[in-house]
Write a protein that holds these residues in place. Structure first.
Motif, PDB file in Angstrom:
ATOM      1  N   UNK A  59       0.869  -1.180   0.000  1.00 51.14           N
ATOM      2  CA  UNK A  59       0.000   0.000   0.000  1.00 51.14           C
ATOM      3  C   UNK A  59       0.901   1.224   0.000  1.00 51.14           C
ATOM      4  N   UNK A  60       0.359   2.355  -0.302  1.00 44.80           N
ATOM      5  CA  UNK A  60       1.104   3.601  -0.170  1.00 44.80           C
ATOM      6  C   UNK A  60       1.315   4.358  -1.458  1.00 44.80           C
ATOM      7  N   UNK A  61       1.345   3.656  -2.591  1.00 44.01           N
ATOM      8  CA  UNK A  61       1.559   4.357  -3.851  1.00 44.01           C
ATOM      9  C   UNK A  61       0.505   5.422  -4.099  1.00 44.01           C
ATOM     10  N   UNK A  62      -0.747   5.084  -3.826  1.00 40.58           N
ATOM     11  CA  UNK A  62      -1.821   6.048  -4.057  1.00 40.58           C
ATOM     12  C   UNK A  62      -1.783   7.216  -3.073  1.00 40.58           C
ATOM     13  N   UNK A  63      -1.114   7.033  -1.951  1.00 39.43           N
ATOM     14  CA  UNK A  63      -0.939   8.159  -1.022  1.00 39.43           C
ATOM     15  C   UNK A  63      -0.091   9.254  -1.668  1.00 39.43           C
ATOM     16  N   UNK A  64       0.787   8.854  -2.585  1.00 38.28           N
ATOM     17  CA  UNK A  64       1.712   9.802  -3.213  1.00 38.28           C
ATOM     18  C   UNK A  64       1.279  10.225  -4.607  1.00 38.28           C
ATOM     19  N   UNK A  65       0.171   9.711  -5.088  1.00 35.49           N
ATOM     20  CA  UNK A  65      -0.341  10.109  -6.392  1.00 35.49           C
ATOM     21  C   UNK A  65      -1.191  11.365  -6.262  1.00 35.49           C
ATOM     22  N   UNK A  66      -1.501  11.962  -7.371  1.00 37.52           N
ATOM     23  CA  UNK A  66      -2.437  13.077  -7.400  1.00 37.52           C
ATOM     24  C   UNK A  66      -1.944  14.322  -6.692  1.00 37.52           C
ATOM     25  N   UNK A  67      -2.862  14.956  -5.990  1.00 44.46           N
ATOM     26  CA  UNK A  67      -2.601  16.260  -5.371  1.00 44.46           C
ATOM     27  C   UNK A  67      -1.449  16.194  -4.380  1.00 44.46           C
ATOM     28  N   UNK A  68      -1.415  15.182  -3.538  1.00 41.53           N
ATOM     29  CA  UNK A  68      -0.362  15.106  -2.528  1.00 41.53           C
ATOM     30  C   UNK A  68       1.013  14.976  -3.170  1.00 41.53           C
ATOM     31  N   UNK A  69       1.135  14.114  -4.160  1.00 45.34           N
ATOM     32  CA  UNK A  69       2.406  13.979  -4.858  1.00 45.34           C
ATOM     33  C   UNK A  69       2.832  15.284  -5.501  1.00 45.34           C
ATOM     34  N   UNK A  70       1.880  15.989  -6.089  1.00 41.55           N
ATOM     35  CA  UNK A  70       2.178  17.280  -6.704  1.00 41.55           C
ATOM     36  C   UNK A  70       2.606  18.293  -5.646  1.00 41.55           C
TER      37      UNK A  70
END
Length: 188
Positions: A59-70
């Motif tokens: 788990x965790x990849x989606x935590x860094x995708x999208x707005x948060x990753x940006x």
């Protein structure tokens, strides 16, 4: 979800038969939604009932995708706020792992947060090397906490971010002494 059918077909692994009911992954899940959707307690229930003996947690990849990753890439999420985010992702991961471990499975494998900077979505942002490094450093911050947890609890840890960095950089893959060009799909 997508990696389970090949494991069943190619390796004969058992995810509960038709429909793979022991695969509780939900596409798009984050470390917090995994907990709110009770995916971790569902796996623990399978272990407790004896239906599942070995579990893997990724788990965790989606935590860094999208707005948060940006936000991390641009530096708008930084300092203490970024550390709080990193600690939260790691804590969620550890909560899920601890729930499964409490049921005493024969094996538990933690697969660290992947390096999303290799994803097409991240690459489409045309990030600078500094922006890419910010996100990679945050991912490494989560994975360092997961490694410490795994070592303290005698659990297998696979650093998927490090694996990706070693194997997804053009020109870096060597299999049996033979270089493999993954970009042009050529061997030798």
């Amino acid at each position: 979800n997508s990696w389970v059918p090949p494991l069943v077909a190619e390796r004969g692994l058992n995810f509960g038969g038709s429909g793979n009911p022991y695969n509780v992954a939900n596409g798009g899940a984050t470390s917090s939604s995994l907990l709110s959707q009770n995916q971790h307690t569902e796996v623990a229930g399978y272990v407790q009932s004896g239906d599942v003996t070995t579990a893997a947690l990724l788990i965790g990849g989606n935590d860094f995708n999208g707005v948060t990753g940006l936000q991390i890439a641009t530096g708008s999420l930084s300092g203490a706020a970024l550390q709080t985010f990193i600690d939260g992702v790691a804590a969620n991961f550890i909560t899920a792992a601890s729930t499964g471990l409490a049921e005493d499975p024969e094996g538990l494998m933690l697969i660290g947060t992947p390096d999303v900077t290799f994803s097409p979505a991240f690459q489409s942002l045309n990030p600078t090397p500094v922006q890419t490094q910010r996100v990679a450093d945050a991912i490494d911050g989560v994975n360092a906490q997961l490694l410490a947890y795994a070592q303290a609890n005698d659990v297998v840890f696979i650093d998927s971010a490090a694996w990706m960095r070693d194997n997804l950089v053009p020109g870096s893959l060597v299999v049996g002494g033979i270089p493999v060009d993954r970009v042009d799909q050529q061997i030798g």
